[in-house]
Design a protein around this motif. Structure first.
Motif, mmCIF file in Angstrom:
data_model
loop_
_atom_site.group_PDB
_atom_site.id
_atom_site.type_symbol
_atom_site.label_atom_id
_atom_site.label_comp_id
_atom_site.label_asym_id
_atom_site.label_seq_id
_atom_site.Cartn_x
_atom_site.Cartn_y
_atom_site.Cartn_z
ATOM 1 N N UNK A 54 35.151 48.753 33.579
ATOM 2 C CA UNK A 54 34.702 49.545 34.617
ATOM 3 C C UNK A 54 34.521 48.637 36.067
ATOM 4 N N UNK A 55 33.891 47.438 35.603
ATOM 5 C CA UNK A 55 33.621 46.214 36.710
ATOM 6 C C UNK A 55 34.931 45.805 36.987
ATOM 7 N N UNK A 56 35.994 45.571 36.253
ATOM 8 C CA UNK A 56 37.315 45.119 36.988
ATOM 9 C C UNK A 56 37.914 46.187 37.647
ATOM 10 N N UNK A 57 37.595 47.540 37.393
ATOM 11 C CA UNK A 57 38.367 48.541 38.043
ATOM 12 C C UNK A 57 37.644 48.630 39.633
ATOM 13 N N UNK A 58 36.371 48.543 39.423
ATOM 14 C CA UNK A 58 35.235 48.479 40.626
ATOM 15 C C UNK A 58 35.629 47.304 41.556
ATOM 16 N N UNK A 59 36.103 46.222 41.019
ATOM 17 C CA UNK A 59 36.106 44.842 41.797
ATOM 18 C C UNK A 59 37.781 45.321 42.524
ATOM 19 N N UNK A 60 38.609 45.873 41.699
ATOM 20 C CA UNK A 60 39.942 46.138 42.482
ATOM 21 C C UNK A 60 39.694 47.143 43.456
ATOM 22 N N UNK A 73 31.086 36.644 42.508
ATOM 23 C CA UNK A 73 31.166 38.085 41.805
ATOM 24 C C UNK A 73 32.583 37.801 40.892
ATOM 25 N N UNK A 74 33.590 37.312 41.424
ATOM 26 C CA UNK A 74 34.616 37.082 40.984
ATOM 27 C C UNK A 74 34.800 36.167 39.687
ATOM 28 N N UNK A 75 33.991 35.106 39.793
ATOM 29 C CA UNK A 75 33.890 34.101 38.642
ATOM 30 C C UNK A 75 32.818 34.761 37.706
ATOM 31 N N UNK A 76 31.972 35.619 37.891
ATOM 32 C CA UNK A 76 31.207 36.157 36.966
ATOM 33 C C UNK A 76 32.057 37.124 36.162
ATOM 34 N N UNK A 77 33.052 38.037 36.962
ATOM 35 C CA UNK A 77 33.862 39.054 36.139
ATOM 36 C C UNK A 77 34.621 38.410 35.465
ATOM 37 N N UNK A 78 35.514 37.104 35.823
ATOM 38 C CA UNK A 78 36.184 36.471 34.985
ATOM 39 C C UNK A 78 35.569 35.827 33.487
#
Length: 85
Positions: A54-60, A73-78
């Motif tokens: 869900x976080x990945x989709x929200x980021x996209x 945020x991108x680093x945290x998501x990775x």
């Protein structure tokens, strides 16, 4: 004082009774800011794969709309994706 002949006006509680406070009553279980932050960190450290997705989709979605997405945020998501894999 109320007029003796007045039958419509309600009697005022002037006998020393304290009226109830407005708002939601306190439970006595309030958390401090530090406790709230500790609980938040504990929740976010143990994300499920579904939550990471869900976080990945929200980021996209944010990127596609041209909204600001911080590098942190991108680093945290990775890091979360690697941790959940």
């Amino acid at each position: 004082m109320k007029d003796q002949t007045d039958k419509q006006t309600a009697e005022l509680p002037l006998n020393g009774n304290v009226q109830k406070k407005r708002g939601r009553p306190a439970t006595g279980n309030a958390m401090t800011n530090a406790e709230k932050q500790r609980a938040y960190r504990a929740r976010t450290a143990n994300l499920t794969k579904d939550q990471v997705l869900r976080l990945m989709i929200w980021g996209e979605i944010l990127k596609s709309e041209g909204k600001f997405f911080r590098e942190e945020d991108e680093q945290l998501l990775k890091a979360l994706i690697e941790k959940s894999a």
